[in-house]
Scaffold this motif. Structure first.
Motif, PDB file in Angstrom:
ATOM      1  N   UNK A   6      -7.025   0.861  11.846  1.00 22.69           N
ATOM      2  CA  UNK A   6      -6.993   2.026  10.970  1.00 22.69           C
ATOM      3  C   UNK A   6      -5.549   2.397  10.625  1.00 22.69           C
ATOM      4  N   UNK A   7      -4.666   2.279  11.590  1.00 18.69           N
ATOM      5  CA  UNK A   7      -3.247   2.559  11.348  1.00 18.69           C
ATOM      6  C   UNK A   7      -2.686   1.551  10.338  1.00 18.69           C
ATOM      7  N   UNK A   8      -3.012   0.269  10.517  1.00 18.72           N
ATOM      8  CA  UNK A   8      -2.544  -0.749   9.579  1.00 18.72           C
ATOM      9  C   UNK A   8      -3.082  -0.485   8.167  1.00 18.72           C
ATOM     10  N   UNK A   9      -4.352  -0.093   8.088  1.00 20.99           N
ATOM     11  CA  UNK A   9      -4.941   0.199   6.775  1.00 20.99           C
ATOM     12  C   UNK A   9      -4.240   1.381   6.119  1.00 20.99           C
ATOM     13  N   UNK A  10      -3.976   2.418   6.912  1.00 15.52           N
ATOM     14  CA  UNK A  10      -3.322   3.621   6.376  1.00 15.52           C
ATOM     15  C   UNK A  10      -1.917   3.300   5.874  1.00 15.52           C
ATOM     16  N   UNK A  19      12.697  -5.888   7.499  1.00 14.93           N
ATOM     17  CA  UNK A  19      11.320  -6.335   7.685  1.00 14.93           C
ATOM     18  C   UNK A  19      10.418  -5.204   7.201  1.00 14.93           C
ATOM     19  N   UNK A  20       9.460  -5.510   6.336  1.00  8.25           N
ATOM     20  CA  UNK A  20       8.550  -4.449   5.884  1.00  8.25           C
ATOM     21  C   UNK A  20       7.838  -3.809   7.074  1.00  8.25           C
ATOM     22  N   UNK A  21       7.615  -2.511   6.958  1.00 11.41           N
ATOM     23  CA  UNK A  21       7.036  -1.755   8.070  1.00 11.41           C
ATOM     24  C   UNK A  21       5.668  -2.286   8.447  1.00 11.41           C
ATOM     25  N   UNK A  22       4.862  -2.641   7.467  1.00 10.63           N
ATOM     26  CA  UNK A  22       3.525  -3.162   7.745  1.00 10.63           C
ATOM     27  C   UNK A  22       3.611  -4.464   8.528  1.00 10.63           C
ATOM     28  N   UNK A  23       4.520  -5.336   8.136  1.00 14.42           N
ATOM     29  CA  UNK A  23       4.687  -6.610   8.854  1.00 14.42           C
ATOM     30  C   UNK A  23       5.181  -6.366  10.280  1.00 14.42           C
ATOM     31  N   UNK A  24       6.053  -5.376  10.443  1.00 16.22           N
ATOM     32  CA  UNK A  24       6.555  -5.056  11.768  1.00 16.22           C
ATOM     33  C   UNK A  24       5.425  -4.548  12.665  1.00 16.22           C
ATOM     34  N   UNK A  25       4.561  -3.680  12.109  1.00 16.11           N
ATOM     35  CA  UNK A  25       3.415  -3.181  12.885  1.00 16.11           C
ATOM     36  C   UNK A  25       2.462  -4.304  13.242  1.00 16.11           C
ATOM     37  N   UNK A  26       2.181  -5.171  12.275  1.00 20.16           N
ATOM     38  CA  UNK A  26       1.287  -6.305  12.551  1.00 20.16           C
ATOM     39  C   UNK A  26       1.849  -7.191  13.646  1.00 20.16           C
ATOM     40  N   UNK A  27       3.145  -7.414  13.620  1.00 14.32           N
ATOM     41  CA  UNK A  27       3.794  -8.229  14.651  1.00 14.32           C
ATOM     42  C   UNK A  27       3.700  -7.553  16.018  1.00 14.32           C
ATOM     43  N   UNK A  34      -9.549   0.913  20.786  1.00 18.57           N
ATOM     44  CA  UNK A  34      -8.113   0.732  20.560  1.00 18.57           C
ATOM     45  C   UNK A  34      -7.860  -0.255  19.435  1.00 18.57           C
ATOM     46  N   UNK A  35      -8.711  -1.286  19.321  1.00 14.66           N
ATOM     47  CA  UNK A  35      -8.565  -2.236  18.229  1.00 14.66           C
ATOM     48  C   UNK A  35      -8.867  -1.577  16.882  1.00 14.66           C
ATOM     49  N   UNK A  36      -9.896  -0.730  16.847  1.00 14.97           N
ATOM     50  CA  UNK A  36     -10.229  -0.059  15.587  1.00 14.97           C
ATOM     51  C   UNK A  36      -9.150   0.957  15.205  1.00 14.97           C
TER      52      UNK A  36
END
Length: 142
Positions: free
Chosen positions: A54-58, A26-34, A48-50
């Motif tokens: 920011x982590x997802x954007x990075x 699973x791509x790391x970005x997809x895992x973080x989003x999940x 906390x949402x921002x």
């Protein structure tokens, strides 16, 4: 005050069973989003949402290379792994065949035993059938 449901976030089942095949990564970005979607109830304030966004954007920026997303070619990797496994298995099979051939080549099961008289033990100069075929010394034990 801590609710028991809050602690289940840290509860992770440990399973030592192995699957029959390698699971698709699973791509790391997809895992973080999940993970963010699963635990969105804990992102109560805008800060906390921002931070999570920011982590997802990075992570998304690092996943971009030359304007295209880095994509692990999992199908090609799987084929390479299978090919390597086949090569290893072929080498093992070849080694087994060589060992079988060596065992058959040096097998003495079809040889007839050659008997020698016990009197040879007492007389080292006794002549026998083996000496008449060119053997100078008769050694019945080797």
């Amino acid at each position: 005050f801590v609710k028991s449901s809050d602690l289940t976030v840290f509860d992770e089942a440990i399973d030592f069973s192995l699957d029959q095949a390698v699971p698709d990564p699973v791509p790391f970005l997809a895992k973080l989003e999940n993970m963010i979607e699963t635990h969105k109830d804990y992102l109560t304030c805008s800060e906390s949402q921002s931070i999570s966004q920011a982590i997802l954007d990075e992570v998304g920026r690092f996943m971009m290379l030359d304007g295209r997303e880095i994509n692990l070619d999992t199908e090609q990797e799987r084929e390479q792994e299978q090919e390597q496994q086949k090569e290893v298995q072929a080498k093992k099979d070849q080694q087994i065949e060589i060992e079988k051939f060596v065992d058959r080549e040096y097998s003495r099961t079809k040889e007839a035993p050659q008997h020698w008289p016990v009197s040879i033990l007492g007389d080292p100069k006794a002549t026998t059938k083996a000496q008449s075929h060119g053997a100078h010394d008769l050694h019945p034990f080797y």
